[in-house]
Design a protein around this motif. Structure first.
Motif, PDB file in Angstrom:
ATOM      1  N   SER A   5       0.842  -1.196   0.000  1.00 49.50           N
ATOM      2  CA  SER A   5       0.000   0.000   0.000  1.00 49.50           C
ATOM      3  C   SER A   5       0.877   1.245   0.000  1.00 49.50           C
ATOM      4  O   SER A   5       2.056   1.194   0.383  1.00 49.50           O
ATOM      5  N   GLN A   7       0.675   3.729   1.973  1.00 47.12           N
ATOM      6  CA  GLN A   7       1.057   4.076   3.342  1.00 47.12           C
ATOM      7  C   GLN A   7       2.194   3.200   3.850  1.00 47.12           C
ATOM      8  O   GLN A   7       3.109   3.686   4.512  1.00 47.12           O
ATOM      9  N   GLN A   8       2.168   1.909   3.519  1.00 47.96           N
ATOM     10  CA  GLN A   8       3.270   1.029   3.924  1.00 47.96           C
ATOM     11  C   GLN A   8       4.582   1.493   3.298  1.00 47.96           C
ATOM     12  O   GLN A   8       5.611   1.531   3.967  1.00 47.96           O
ATOM     13  N   ILE A  10       5.362   4.564   2.168  1.00 48.35           N
ATOM     14  CA  ILE A  10       5.751   5.848   2.761  1.00 48.35           C
ATOM     15  C   ILE A  10       6.365   5.627   4.139  1.00 48.35           C
ATOM     16  O   ILE A  10       7.403   6.202   4.468  1.00 48.35           O
ATOM     17  N   ASP A  11       5.738   4.772   4.948  1.00 45.73           N
ATOM     18  CA  ASP A  11       6.260   4.492   6.292  1.00 45.73           C
ATOM     19  C   ASP A  11       7.672   3.920   6.218  1.00 45.73           C
ATOM     20  O   ASP A  11       8.562   4.317   6.977  1.00 45.73           O
ATOM     21  N   ALA A  62      -2.661   5.525  -4.597  1.00 47.04           N
ATOM     22  CA  ALA A  62      -1.393   5.977  -4.034  1.00 47.04           C
ATOM     23  C   ALA A  62      -1.058   7.425  -4.387  1.00 47.04           C
ATOM     24  O   ALA A  62       0.088   7.740  -4.694  1.00 47.04           O
ATOM     25  N   LYS A  64      -0.708  10.131  -2.553  1.00 39.93           N
ATOM     26  CA  LYS A  64       0.295  10.726  -1.665  1.00 39.93           C
ATOM     27  C   LYS A  64       1.691  10.177  -1.976  1.00 39.93           C
ATOM     28  O   LYS A  64       2.665  10.929  -2.034  1.00 39.93           O
ATOM     29  N   ALA A  65       1.788   8.876  -2.191  1.00 37.86           N
ATOM     30  CA  ALA A  65       3.081   8.268  -2.510  1.00 37.86           C
ATOM     31  C   ALA A  65       3.581   8.735  -3.868  1.00 37.86           C
ATOM     32  O   ALA A  65       4.776   8.963  -4.051  1.00 37.86           O
TER      33      ALA A  65
END
Length: 110
Positions: A5, A7-8, A10-11, A62, A64-65
């Protein structure tokens, strides 16, 4: 290829654990014929690189990414440097051939 994902990803970029988890991310759109062809070529190249860890990410989920990683179009193969994962080392937008993808992914793997 497993999915990741936004978020994964980006983290992992932000907390510095990316180096231990993946080597590249294939960014695609499910309705893109060129993306499907690129993924097929990439899958074939990966048969000869079983140690290479590549994830796939749907650009539609995605935004944001895509902004953070400065992705300009799909398909896009983002390859990270194994030593410095603070920023991608290479963006490949043209999946030229299986041989080309193999060479790019095997570069620097020792």
């Amino acid at each position: 290829m497993k999915s990741i994902s936004a978020q994964q990803l980006i983290d992992q970029v932000q907390d510095g654990t990316l180096r231990d988890r993946l080597d590249a991310v294939y960014v695609y759109s499910p309705l893109c014929g060129t993306c499907a062809l690129g993924e097929t070529m990439l899958t074939i190249a990966l048969e000869a690189l079983p140690q290479c860890r590549i994830y796939r990410m749907n650009i539609n989920d995605a935004a944001k990414a895509a902004i953070l990683l400065q992705i300009t179009s799909v398909p896009c193969l983002i390859i990270w440097d194994r030593q410095d994962t603070s920023a991608p080392a290479q963006y490949i937008y043209a999946m030229q051939s299986v041989t080309y993808l193999y060479e790019q992914l095997s570069r620097g793997r020792g």
